[in-house]
Design a protein around this motif. Structure first.
Motif, PDB file in Angstrom:
ATOM      1  N   GLU A 196      -5.654  -3.941  19.834  1.00  0.00           N
ATOM      2  CA  GLU A 196      -5.428  -2.604  20.382  1.00  0.00           C
ATOM      3  C   GLU A 196      -4.229  -1.888  19.772  1.00  0.00           C
ATOM      4  O   GLU A 196      -3.931  -0.754  20.146  1.00  0.00           O
ATOM      5  N   MET A 197      -3.525  -2.539  18.851  1.00  0.00           N
ATOM      6  CA  MET A 197      -2.362  -1.917  18.226  1.00  0.00           C
ATOM      7  C   MET A 197      -2.482  -1.935  16.711  1.00  0.00           C
ATOM      8  O   MET A 197      -3.235  -2.732  16.155  1.00  0.00           O
ATOM      9  N   ARG A 198      -1.765  -1.046  16.062  1.00  0.00           N
ATOM     10  CA  ARG A 198      -1.685  -1.060  14.606  1.00  0.00           C
ATOM     11  C   ARG A 198      -0.217  -1.012  14.218  1.00  0.00           C
ATOM     12  O   ARG A 198       0.638  -0.560  14.978  1.00  0.00           O
ATOM     13  N   PHE A 199       0.062  -1.502  13.018  1.00  0.00           N
ATOM     14  CA  PHE A 199       1.437  -1.529  12.542  1.00  0.00           C
ATOM     15  C   PHE A 199       1.483  -0.929  11.140  1.00  0.00           C
ATOM     16  O   PHE A 199       0.631  -1.214  10.304  1.00  0.00           O
ATOM     17  N   SER A 200       2.476  -0.102  10.898  1.00  0.00           N
ATOM     18  CA  SER A 200       2.573   0.573   9.607  1.00  0.00           C
ATOM     19  C   SER A 200       4.024   0.946   9.346  1.00  0.00           C
ATOM     20  O   SER A 200       4.778   1.268  10.281  1.00  0.00           O
ATOM     21  N   VAL A 201       4.417   0.925   8.060  1.00  0.00           N
ATOM     22  CA  VAL A 201       5.756   1.385   7.712  1.00  0.00           C
ATOM     23  C   VAL A 201       5.913   2.871   8.020  1.00  0.00           C
ATOM     24  O   VAL A 201       7.040   3.380   8.092  1.00  0.00           O
ATOM     25  N   TRP A 202       4.791   3.572   8.212  1.00  0.00           N
ATOM     26  CA  TRP A 202       4.836   5.009   8.495  1.00  0.00           C
ATOM     27  C   TRP A 202       4.789   5.311   9.985  1.00  0.00           C
ATOM     28  O   TRP A 202       4.669   6.476  10.373  1.00  0.00           O
ATOM     29  N   THR A 203       4.843   4.305  10.822  1.00  0.00           N
ATOM     30  CA  THR A 203       4.997   4.534  12.254  1.00  0.00           C
ATOM     31  C   THR A 203       6.475   4.452  12.565  1.00  0.00           C
ATOM     32  O   THR A 203       7.072   3.372  12.517  1.00  0.00           O
ATOM     33  N   GLY A 204       7.099   5.586  12.816  1.00  0.00           N
ATOM     34  CA  GLY A 204       8.530   5.573  13.035  1.00  0.00           C
ATOM     35  C   GLY A 204       9.121   6.961  13.117  1.00  0.00           C
ATOM     36  O   GLY A 204       8.403   7.958  13.137  1.00  0.00           O
ATOM     37  N   ILE A 205      10.426   7.013  13.150  1.00  0.00           N
ATOM     38  CA  ILE A 205      11.140   8.271  13.269  1.00  0.00           C
ATOM     39  C   ILE A 205      11.605   8.742  11.898  1.00  0.00           C
ATOM     40  O   ILE A 205      11.685   7.960  10.949  1.00  0.00           O
ATOM     41  N   ALA A 206      11.904  10.028  11.801  1.00  0.00           N
ATOM     42  CA  ALA A 206      12.259  10.617  10.509  1.00  0.00           C
ATOM     43  C   ALA A 206      13.494   9.975   9.895  1.00  0.00           C
ATOM     44  O   ALA A 206      13.624   9.891   8.665  1.00  0.00           O
ATOM     45  N   GLU A 207      14.416   9.492  10.734  1.00  0.00           N
ATOM     46  CA  GLU A 207      15.650   8.885  10.227  1.00  0.00           C
ATOM     47  C   GLU A 207      15.389   7.579   9.490  1.00  0.00           C
ATOM     48  O   GLU A 207      16.269   7.065   8.795  1.00  0.00           O
ATOM     49  N   HIS A 208      14.185   7.014   9.631  1.00  0.00           N
ATOM     50  CA  HIS A 208      13.819   5.791   8.917  1.00  0.00           C
ATOM     51  C   HIS A 208      12.589   6.027   8.031  1.00  0.00           C
ATOM     52  O   HIS A 208      11.736   5.162   7.889  1.00  0.00           O
ATOM     53  N   ARG A 223      -3.379   3.054   7.288  1.00  0.00           N
ATOM     54  CA  ARG A 223      -4.155   3.886   8.213  1.00  0.00           C
ATOM     55  C   ARG A 223      -5.637   3.575   8.102  1.00  0.00           C
ATOM     56  O   ARG A 223      -6.328   3.421   9.119  1.00  0.00           O
ATOM     57  N   HIS A 224      -6.136   3.450   6.876  1.00  0.00           N
ATOM     58  CA  HIS A 224      -7.557   3.148   6.678  1.00  0.00           C
ATOM     59  C   HIS A 224      -7.904   1.792   7.281  1.00  0.00           C
ATOM     60  O   HIS A 224      -8.937   1.629   7.936  1.00  0.00           O
ATOM     61  N   SER A 225      -7.043   0.801   7.064  1.00  0.00           N
ATOM     62  CA  SER A 225      -7.294  -0.531   7.599  1.00  0.00           C
ATOM     63  C   SER A 225      -7.371  -0.505   9.123  1.00  0.00           C
ATOM     64  O   SER A 225      -8.262  -1.110   9.726  1.00  0.00           O
ATOM     65  N   ALA A 226      -6.428   0.209   9.755  1.00  0.00           N
ATOM     66  CA  ALA A 226      -6.414   0.288  11.220  1.00  0.00           C
ATOM     67  C   ALA A 226      -7.638   1.023  11.750  1.00  0.00           C
ATOM     68  O   ALA A 226      -8.247   0.610  12.743  1.00  0.00           O
ATOM     69  N   ASP A 227      -8.013   2.119  11.092  1.00  0.00           N
ATOM     70  CA  ASP A 227      -9.186   2.879  11.531  1.00  0.00           C
ATOM     71  C   ASP A 227     -10.458   2.056  11.389  1.00  0.00           C
ATOM     72  O   ASP A 227     -11.349   2.100  12.253  1.00  0.00           O
ATOM     73  N   PHE A 228     -10.572   1.303  10.289  1.00  0.00           N
ATOM     74  CA  PHE A 228     -11.742   0.444  10.091  1.00  0.00           C
ATOM     75  C   PHE A 228     -11.821  -0.623  11.184  1.00  0.00           C
ATOM     76  O   PHE A 228     -12.884  -0.889  11.745  1.00  0.00           O
ATOM     77  N   ARG A 229     -10.671  -1.227  11.489  1.00  0.00           N
ATOM     78  CA  ARG A 229     -10.642  -2.269  12.517  1.00  0.00           C
ATOM     79  C   ARG A 229     -11.014  -1.701  13.886  1.00  0.00           C
ATOM     80  O   ARG A 229     -11.752  -2.318  14.649  1.00  0.00           O
ATOM     81  N   ALA A 230     -10.523  -0.500  14.199  1.00  0.00           N
ATOM     82  CA  ALA A 230     -10.843   0.128  15.480  1.00  0.00           C
ATOM     83  C   ALA A 230     -12.331   0.411  15.596  1.00  0.00           C
ATOM     84  O   ALA A 230     -12.942   0.205  16.651  1.00  0.00           O
ATOM     85  N   THR A 231     -12.928   0.858  14.483  1.00  0.00           N
ATOM     86  CA  THR A 231     -14.364   1.145  14.488  1.00  0.00           C
ATOM     87  C   THR A 231     -15.187  -0.126  14.587  1.00  0.00           C
ATOM     88  O   THR A 231     -16.132  -0.225  15.381  1.00  0.00           O
ATOM     89  N   ALA A 232     -14.817  -1.136  13.800  1.00  0.00           N
ATOM     90  CA  ALA A 232     -15.571  -2.391  13.791  1.00  0.00           C
ATOM     91  C   ALA A 232     -15.482  -3.117  15.127  1.00  0.00           C
ATOM     92  O   ALA A 232     -16.457  -3.707  15.599  1.00  0.00           O
TER      93      ALA A 232
END
Length: 243
Positions: A196-208, A223-232
């Motif tokens: 139910e969760m995804r992890f990405s270096v792009w999940t974060g605040i602008a300061e990082h 993002r593509h990997s997480a979207d594929f997993r959510a769909t599958a």
């Protein structure tokens, strides 16, 4: 490029190596293509392939020629994750600075596990089983450290295969991560995190904000990997909201 800034979630994606496998996004894409070829293989075939790659990489390592590419495809030695030190390997904004991050185990209960190889012979869930047993008794503690860029020539942003030498850019501890002993394979928590969760270096605040060519390439890939997993899995992704 903007960050995914819903709530206050900040992901730090770390691996147990101070450098990235490849220097450019083009070569990163090539590695992903190789990895994708194993994605739909039967689990038994993956296990056999991993053992073959481990043997080959071990033989190369004995003569100083181990291969990061083989390691990324399953040829890395199966060592205890609790004893490992983890690195961001790619650079990020750190407020007005540029930095890399490190998570380092503290205390004998964790450092005593550093380099310990896990016997996976006839044990398909060996790592899970060992960690579950260890975490039931260990109160884990890690130092979260920041390494600031001090010289852009010696600590480049665009080539993550260049290690930022600690004697030239020392790590500074800014926080301590404490994890009390627990059941590390609670079915409810595993469902929430794995499905139910995804992890990405792009999940974060602008300061990082992630910096460099490799991090830019990782954005759509993750993002593509997480979207594929959510769909599958027919399960939408739920972002943590902090608090």
């Amino acid at each position: 490029m903007s960050l995914h800034t819903e709530g206050t979630a900040q992901d730090f994606i770390l691996i147990n190596s101070p450098i990235f496998l490849v220097p450019t996004a083009k070569k990163f894409a090539g590695n992903l293509a190789l990895l994708a070829k194993t994605t739909d293989k039967a689990e038994g075939a993956k296990i056999v392939l991993s053992k073959v790659l481990q043997a080959v990489n071990g033989a190369l390592g004995a003569v100083g020629l181990d291969s990061p590419k083989l390691g990324s495809l399953g040829g890395a030695p199966q060592v205890d994750p609790l004893g490992e030190t983890y690195f961001s390997v790619t650079p990020f904004r750190h407020g007005d600075y540029i930095a890399k991050y490190r998570l380092r185990p503290l205390g004998n209960s964790l450092t005593g596990l550093t380099g310990r190889k896990i016997d996976t012979e006839d044990r398909p869930d060996a790592i899970r089983e060992d960690l579950r047993k260890e975490m039931a008794a260990i109160d884990g503690e890690w130092a979260f450290e920041v390494q600031l860029c001090r010289d852009i020539e010696k600590q480049p942003v665009e080539d993550p295969t260049v290690e930022w030498k600690e004697e030239e850019a020392p790590f500074i501890q800014v926080a301590t991560l404490r994890v009390p002993h627990q059941d590390s394979w609670d079915d409810v928590v595993v469902q929430q995190v794995n499905e139910e969760m995804r992890f990405s270096v792009w999940t974060g605040i602008a300061e990082h904000q992630p910096l460099g060519d490799i991090n830019r390439a990782r954005r759509d890939t993750y993002r593509h990997s997480a979207d594929f997993r959510a769909t599958a899995n027919r399960c939408p992704i739920h972002e943590p909201t902090g608090g």
